[in-house]
Design an enzyme around this catalytic site. Structure first.
Site: not given
Lengths: 377, 377
Positions: A93, A268
């Site tokens: 991320d 996720d």
């Protein structure tokens, strides 16, 4: 192995899609669930078990890794794959979300976000360019743009401001990513809170910039499931069919099944490992809280037919004992059970989509959760 | 599989012995190191790794298991092997040592020892008969007599009293053990502190009672290594050659090598797992404290030639990071590394004794600990 990042659709079933992402570190079968390895480790689980469960890809958190051990150090040690000895694809991320949720004294400006490290209090600046630089240093296969995520419920003004800022950051990320080695992919992130107009505007603008894939961000932040699914259902059609779609931070098995039905390809979530460490097992029969007293003398395994050895071989009584006795092995075993469960859920979804019977698959999974309630007890 | 407990000597080299214990759950190659599974789990390590390391047998603690989950519950669940899903031999201690070290308000009397549970404060009585009953319920392959262990340094009076009491308890344990199923073994425990006369008297009296094996107890309680080895060296010759000899709670690799040279066959110790959880790795090059800052950028594995994948595959930098980041996986990996190290140390000892070159083996091991100091850094 080809160095090219690509995505191909294998089958669709309604809005649900089965496909495959190609990366320099191997394929990712979609719909895919990415176990979370925040600090370059899936909590309490050996990499071998993550692979055995069937994960094609994991997620690592840029915020944590840039602070410790540091992106430059990871790069000097050969990048994240070599550093953590994980040879398969990795998505990172951008760090933005964790800055908002973990760092004290954060300040968002046009240039980027400034914050104090939650580890040593150092002042750190995370700009779109630095977020990309860090992810290039980490060497992840899929990098994410820096964005600003507003908390829901939010004022329209705040949503608009965050969407516009995130789009300007998206452009800067794209430019910064031009220096990335071949084969690396960059995903844009659709923001817009719960406002359909801004979600669509965000999606349209990001597609105009052009990304290798698109994420739906700013969800799974405490809103009800139906609110989350409404946004997903309205946003996914605004994204190009030929690119992977990633719903960040989602979710429960039910969330995932519903989002797949709305055209999401990647997920996720910390749930399988976090819940595992806290004694909650995901099973075909629904969730089982192994710490409940009625498991103390139960010789049955969690699921005698599971592909996961821990679910087959250890009795509920033993797993209960491990938690009662504070043995870390309990959290490890349940995390493994849950990672297998999530991967099997995705494998089943892929097969069902390919066979054109995804709705039946979801109905069957949900029926098992409720029908076999005695096996939860 | 034969149900008989037996021990055969395969080779001797000076006082050092290589042999094999037969149990209903399989063979134990000696000299043997038993990993400690206090609460029916080797801390933070999956059973599969304990087996892969080469452990033929583990130790479980009667004190902990009688309090939680309870011996009767374990028996109802099929005994300890089935309860914890460990199919190989298990040795249980008597509970006496942990009563002395862990339980508040303990009181030793002729009948036995009374104490408060450290878990819920309940008053519990552990008599020789109950210690045996509990171990029979647990179903361990090797049970230990209840004894009283005095702290060193101790007054002669205290040593004498503890030896005499332990001998009377030894007799009572033997009688209680008559009801044990076939194939179970009972070991006596030599006490006597650091007093050679009482050690020999204790050994002689125990041999007179007759046990399947003999332990040297009351050591590894903080005394210097030379004091421990002196007692071992004087006590081992007083024990029958045809029975296994077990040095309880020992120890470091150096302790074990020296005790093997004095005729000891079995060891148990928490060091490999406890030190592993605290960041200390045992390696061919000596101990490595992975938390030291100079490991932070070291791409080398702990030992590229190790039989243990964790020692070969993960860099010191990554292991260092796991500890700095508080990731439990670090403690798990180093515990595994250490269990492999201890088992390899024992396998090397067995081979060296069989080849009649045990002294050379010890010299070579110790030379590596000091010669390759750069590999510790």
């Amino acid at each position: 192995m080809s160095n090219r990042f690509s995505f191909r659709l294998i089958a669709t079933d309604g809005a649900a899609r089965a496909g495959e992402i190609a990366t320099a570190h191997g394929p990712v079968r979609t719909p895919a669930f990415m176990p979370v390895g925040t600090q370059a480790a899936i909590k309490a689980v050996h990499h071998d078990e993550v692979r055995a469960a069937g994960a094609d890809i994991i997620l690592a958190n840029t915020y944590h890794l840039m602070l410790r051990p540091g992106a430059e150090r990871v790069a000097a040690l050969g990048g994240l794959h070599e550093f953590m000895h994980w040879p398969l694809p990795i998505l990172t991320d951008s760090g933005g979300y964790q800055v908002m949720s973990l760092a004290p004294l954060r300040k968002v400006a046009e240039a980027g976000v400034t914050f104090r490290s939650h580890i040593d209090g150092a002042v750190v600046e995370l700009t779109p360019e630095r977020a990309i630089e860090v992810q290039i240093l980490l060497g992840s296969d899929i990098a994410m743009q820096l964005d600003e995520c507003v908390r829901l419920p939010a004022e329209r003004n705040d949503i608009e401001r965050a969407v516009q800022l995130s789009l300007r950051w998206a452009e800067r990320c794209t430019r910064a990513f031009e220096s990335a080695p071949d084969g690396r992919a960059l995903f844009g992130i659709v923001q817009g809170g719960d406002d359909q107009r801004w979600r669509e505007a965000s999606a349209r603008a990001l597609v105009g910039i052009g990304f290798d894939g698109y994420a739906v961000g700013g969800l799974a932040v405490g809103e009800p499931q139906d609110a989350m699914l409404k946004v997903v259902g309205e946003t996914a059609p605004a994204l190009p069919a030929e690119r992977p779609r990633y719903l960040m931070g989602v979710g429960t098995p039910a969330d995932i099944l519903a989002a797949v039905a709305r055209g999401i390809d990647m997920f996720d979530c910390v749930l399988p490992t976090r819940n595992g460490r806290h004694g909650l097992a995901f099973t075909r029969f629904g969730p089982i809280n192994i710490k409940n007293a009625h498991h103390a003398e139960d010789p049955r395994p969690l699921d005698a037919a599971s592909r996961c050895a821990a679910a087959r071989e250890f009795s509920r009584a033993y797993l209960h004992h491990l938690f009662k006795a504070g043995e870390a092995l309990g959290g490890t075993l349940l995390s493994v059970v849950n990672l297998f469960y999530y991967q099997d859920l995705m494998a089943g979804a892929r097969a069902a989509i390919a066979a054109g019977r995804y709705a039946d698959y979801v109905a069957q999974i949900k029926e098992q959760w409720t029908a076999k309630r005695d096996l939860q007890m």
